[in-house]
Scaffold this active site. Structure first.
Site: not given
Ligand code: NAP
Length: 314
Positions: A140, A143-144
């Site tokens: 992701c 997300c990261d």
């Protein structure tokens, strides 16, 4: 979040709170069916881990995925949808009402069921990918990506997801290398043009990730060239796997008809599965389009199909 009494008998239960599930909830609630929506491991579905959504109709300007899903949710709740959290561990679809058993031991009965459980990211399947997950390996970028400011990262895959993630990662990373197993992308032409124009993006063709290197954090990848059989190591700090998704069919797999790759099969022009009263909508039953807008459309169809089913049944 609403508490639902153990052993309640519901008219319509919807599994999933992505675009399919929440659209089904909006339509079922407006049909006075008081739907119960069960939120699983990823509330709001895949759009909650997406940044700008630019192709959802009605939004001329980009809208953040989590904002869009919050709108869906508030709209569903406005018409009386009850949303609870729960992981369905067991389902008995052999007779009506169907019985759903949750991980916490509670159970409910439901006269109709809409499965909108979506799909989850696939992994390459090598041991180092598992041991280094969260230590530089991710599925992701939204997300990261932030953790890789000014670092070198790679994205594995050649579809729209991989190219979209690569583009997004260039906001943070110093370089982004797309590693693809063939010499042609599967992604749309528009997406291909976008990555070709991005000076931070590099390409490694015809290559598979044999191993992700590093002990406590990613330090690189070992690549196998599938044409020459040669290996090469590439120094990196992050690896984003973007090689597609698999449907979340969990406890229904054995009871419902599915394709070879596990996607639930519905009748043509309908969301009906092989079990009367069970409907499927969104990515769990769609390996082709997989868009928020198509999932929403199928969610609407599922609610209407469930409404007709309940009318005919009573
Ligand atoms: P996808 O189209 O199935 O692409 C998966 C990619 O990963 C393919 O390039 C595939 O290689 C590669 N791959 C699969 N298994 C692999 C493995 N074990 N090792 C290495 N590579 C592997 O999946 P997706 O990119 O997630 O897209 C799914 C659907 O969503 C598509 O219809 C796509 O158009 C849509 N989508 C649209 C948007 C958008 O419109 N903004 C964004 C994201 C996704 P091969 O090419 O060799 O098969």
């Amino acid at each position: 979040m609403t508490a639902v009494p153990n052993n309640s008998i519901e008219l319509v239960t919807i599994l999933g709170t992505g675009p399919a599930g929440l659209t089904a909830a909006i339509y079922a609630a407006r049909a006075n069916l008081r739907p119960l929506c069960i939120e699983g491991e990823q509330p709001g579905g895949q759009l909650t881990i997406t940044s700008d959504v630019e192709n959802f109709p009605g939004f001329p300007e980009p809208v953040m995925g989590p904002v869009l899903m919050d709108n869906f949710r508030r709209q569903a709740e406005r018409f009386g949808t009850r949303i609870i959290q729960g992981i369905v561990k067991k389902a008995d679809l052999s007779k009506r009402p169907f019985v759903l058993e949750f991980a916490d031991g509670q159970s409910i009965k439901t006269r109709s069921l809409i499965i909108a459980t979506g799909a989850s990211a696939k992994w390459i399947g090598i041991p180092s990918e598992r041991t280094l997950r969260g230590k530089g390996v991710s599925a992701c970028a939204t997300c990261d990506g932030f953790f890789f400011r000014n670092l070198d990262v790679a994205v594995v895959g050649g579809g729209d997801t991989a190219l979209e993630e690569a583009n997004f990662l260039t906001r943070f990373a110093k370089t982004v290398t797309i590693i693809h197993r063939r010499d042609k992308f599967r992604a749309s032409k528009a997406m291909q043009e976008k990555v070709q124009k991005n000076s931070k993006i590099r390409f490694v063709w015809d290559s598979a990730v044999q191993e992700i290197l590093g002990e406590h954090a990613v330090t690189g990848v070992r690549l196998l060239n599938l044409k020459t059989n040669e290996t090469q190591d590439l120094a990196l700090h992050g690896v984003f796997v973007a090689i597609g998704h698999e449907p979340n069919t969990g406890p229904f797999r054995e009871q419902l008809k599915s394709t070879e790759s596990g996607y639930l099969i519905t009748e043509p022009d309908s969301t009906r599965t092989n079990i009367p009263g069970v409907f499927a909508a969104g990515d769990v039953a769609d390996h082709v389009y997989r868009q928020a807008v198509t999932a929403a459309g199928r969610g609407c169809m599922a609610a209407i199909d469930a409404e007709h089913f309940l009318e005919d049944e009573s």
